[in-house]
Design an enzyme around this catalytic site. Structure first.
Site, PDB file in Angstrom:
ATOM      1  N   GLU A   1       0.849  -1.191   0.000  1.00  0.00           N
ATOM      2  CA  GLU A   1       0.000   0.000   0.000  1.00  0.00           C
ATOM      3  C   GLU A   1       0.883   1.240   0.000  1.00  0.00           C
ATOM      4  O   GLU A   1       1.694   1.436   0.916  1.00  0.00           O
ATOM      5  CB  GLU A   1      -0.926   0.012   1.205  1.00  0.00           C
ATOM      6  CG  GLU A   1      -1.703   1.305   1.404  1.00  0.00           C
ATOM      7  CD  GLU A   1      -2.522   1.725   0.182  1.00  0.00           C
ATOM      8  OE1 GLU A   1      -2.317   2.852  -0.304  1.00  0.00           O
ATOM      9  OE2 GLU A   1      -3.357   0.912  -0.280  1.00  0.00           O
TER      10      GLU A   1
ATOM     11  N   GLY B   1      -7.526   2.315   2.367  1.00  0.00           N
ATOM     12  CA  GLY B   1      -7.850   2.888   1.068  1.00  0.00           C
ATOM     13  C   GLY B   1      -8.786   4.080   1.143  1.00  0.00           C
ATOM     14  O   GLY B   1      -8.974   4.710   2.195  1.00  0.00           O
TER      15      GLY B   1
ATOM     16  N   CYS C   1     -12.047   4.195   0.961  1.00  0.00           N
ATOM     17  CA  CYS C   1     -13.261   3.998   1.768  1.00  0.00           C
ATOM     18  C   CYS C   1     -13.065   4.430   3.211  1.00  0.00           C
ATOM     19  O   CYS C   1     -13.834   5.223   3.747  1.00  0.00           O
ATOM     20  CB  CYS C   1     -13.683   2.534   1.706  1.00  0.00           C
ATOM     21  SG  CYS C   1     -15.206   2.190   2.617  1.00  0.00           S
TER      22      CYS C   1
ATOM     23  N   HIS D   1     -43.463  -6.844  12.746  1.00  0.00           N
ATOM     24  CA  HIS D   1     -44.205  -5.588  12.841  1.00  0.00           C
ATOM     25  C   HIS D   1     -43.890  -4.952  14.192  1.00  0.00           C
ATOM     26  O   HIS D   1     -43.854  -5.640  15.206  1.00  0.00           O
ATOM     27  CB  HIS D   1     -45.708  -5.854  12.742  1.00  0.00           C
ATOM     28  CG  HIS D   1     -46.544  -4.644  13.049  1.00  0.00           C
ATOM     29  ND1 HIS D   1     -46.771  -3.652  12.128  1.00  0.00           N
ATOM     30  CD2 HIS D   1     -47.191  -4.265  14.190  1.00  0.00           C
ATOM     31  CE1 HIS D   1     -47.537  -2.715  12.668  1.00  0.00           C
ATOM     32  NE2 HIS D   1     -47.802  -3.068  13.927  1.00  0.00           N
TER      33      HIS D   1
END
Length: 441
Positions: free
Chosen positions: A31, A37, A39, A428
């Site tokens: 890297e 990165g 994100c 629900h």
């Protein structure tokens, strides 16, 4: 000799390395900048942090509108920026620790292919031999002549995340997810938003019905909107930004240029391994192979520029290398989301994909959903596309519809019929029951 070397430590590269470690493969992760990165450092994570921090402003406004009370939330932007920095730093450390736990060799360097079995580390001037390589170099902000970033008044999506002073007027060029999400953050903090889009609607890659709903919301929020508007150039005078359209000049205090991203494929030695690009992207086959032993995953292959797609592709490639996988990757259904309010989800086919084909649509508004109503945010809908009595696409726009995305992806992947919907109990009160209603219309 490494079993696999990976260039790029974003979601695709990091999770590929982690999977490789779990499979017992000798692995190197290279890297050039920072672990995580785009994100983690300047993309998904900080923007969601900003939206989460300002969400109370949206809810207070909504509850005030329906006359349940009044309130005010003062956000400390400096505290938010500090929290962002701390969160990113802690996550980077956690990534590094996890990778080391699985004996992954991490190199902070630029990787350049020398040939199809050797990669050179530019700074350290050493070469790594490999059996397989994965290119996961991601993308960078697209720059167009006349719209170059200056880091002060004309900003990229990375640069604008460092702003502590909220601009009175912010012009945003581009109405994709980046422009919409960052626009909402600054709008909540008091900026007048001027949105400029070359195409005819906001979120132009989404279903036109979704775009219409977003347009209504932006109008209600008093954003100044310009569609079918191409920017000729940007000039600066007296610490102001002037955006020159074909028939108008727009003045703002800052300008965010968010007009897409370009793949990071230059200067990594692709010419030495006989890989040609297409508009900068690396073409791959259905197994994500760019050549016999070299794979390209995530944004850099141009298939789906989403962090979760990159992560999934990275893990898949390692299973392929480890002989734990033999099926092709494509075709695969990849979900997408836009965050803030309204949220947007999309998975599977859209109406635009089905021109000339037979299909049916079922659709329900969220106005009657009890969870949306509890927050006074009942705008939006859920839309289902059917072919041959099977679900082939689901999209939605509205309050927290991103919570539906995993279930929607499963339904589309499995091509549910109405009979399959009836086999399940939907709790629900939840947003899920509106999805059920849309499926059983």
């Amino acid at each position: 000799m490494y079993d696999v070397v990976i260039i790029g430590a974003g979601p695709g590269g990091y999770l590929a390395a982690l999977e490789a470690g779990k499979q017992g493969l000798k692995t190197a992760l290279i890297e050039e900048k920072k672990l995580g990165g785009t994100c983690l450092n300047v993309g998904c994570i900080p923007t969601k942090l900003f939206l989460g921090a300002t969400e109370p402003i949206e809810e207070i406004k909504s509850l005030t509108r329906i006359r349940l009370g009044k309130g005010h939330f003062d956000l400390s932007v400096s505290a938010l920026l500090k929290r962002k920095k701390n969160l990113i730093s802690a996550t980077q450390k956690a990534i590094a620790q996890t990778l080391k736990k699985f004996n992954i060799d991490i190199f902070q360097d630029k990787g350049i292919f020398e040939n199809k079995t050797t990669l050179k580390l530019q700074k350290q001037n050493i070469s790594l031999s490999f059996k397989n390589a994965i290119i996961a170099t991601g993308t960078s902000e697209r720059v167009i002549p006349g719209l170059e970033f200056d880091g002060n008044l004309i900003l990229s999506s990375s640069q604008i995340l460092e702003l502590e002073n909220i601009p009175p007027a912010l012009a945003i060029i581009g109405s994709g997810p980046i422009g919409l999400e960052l626009g909402q953050y600054f709008s909540r903090l008091g900026s007048k938003i001027i949105l400029i889009e070359a195409l005819d609607r906001p979120a132009p890659l989404e279903d036109p019905d979704i775009s219409k709903e977003i347009f209504k919301h932006l109008k209600k929020e008093k954003w100044e909107l310009y569609f079918k508007s191409k920017v000729k150039k940007i000039t600066i005078k007296d610490k102001k930004v002037f955006i020159h359209l074909e028939n108008k000049i727009i003045e703002a205090d800052k300008c965010l240029v968010a007009i897409g991203r370009l793949p990071n494929t230059k200067n990594i030695g692709l010419e030495n391994i006989d890989i040609a690009t297409n508009k900068g992207f690396i073409p791959v086959d259905n197994y994500l192979k760019a050549s016999k032993n070299i794979f390209a995953i995530g944004d850099v292959n141009g298939k789906a520029m989403l962090a979760h797609a990159a992560a999934d592709q990275g893990e898949y490639v390692i299973r392929l290398i480890a002989n734990k996988e033999n099926s092709p990757y494509f075709p695969k259904t990849i979900p997408s989301c836009i965050y803030g309010f309204p949220e947007v989800i999309s998975v599977g086919k859209k109406e635009l994909d089905l021109k000339g084909q037979e299909y049916n649509i079922t659709k329900v508004p969220l106005i009657s959903n009890p969870i949306a109503q509890a927050h006074g945010l009942g705008n939006g809908f859920i839309k289902v596309i059917w072919q041959k009595k099977q679900v082939v696409g689901i999209s939605a726009v509205g309050f927290r519809v991103s919570h539906l995305i995993t279930l929607a992806t499963i339904i589309v992947n499995q091509k549910w019929t109405k009979a399959q919907v009836r086999e399940h109990i939907f709790a629900h009160p939840t947003l899920d029951e509106s999805l059920k209603e849309a499926l059983l219309q």
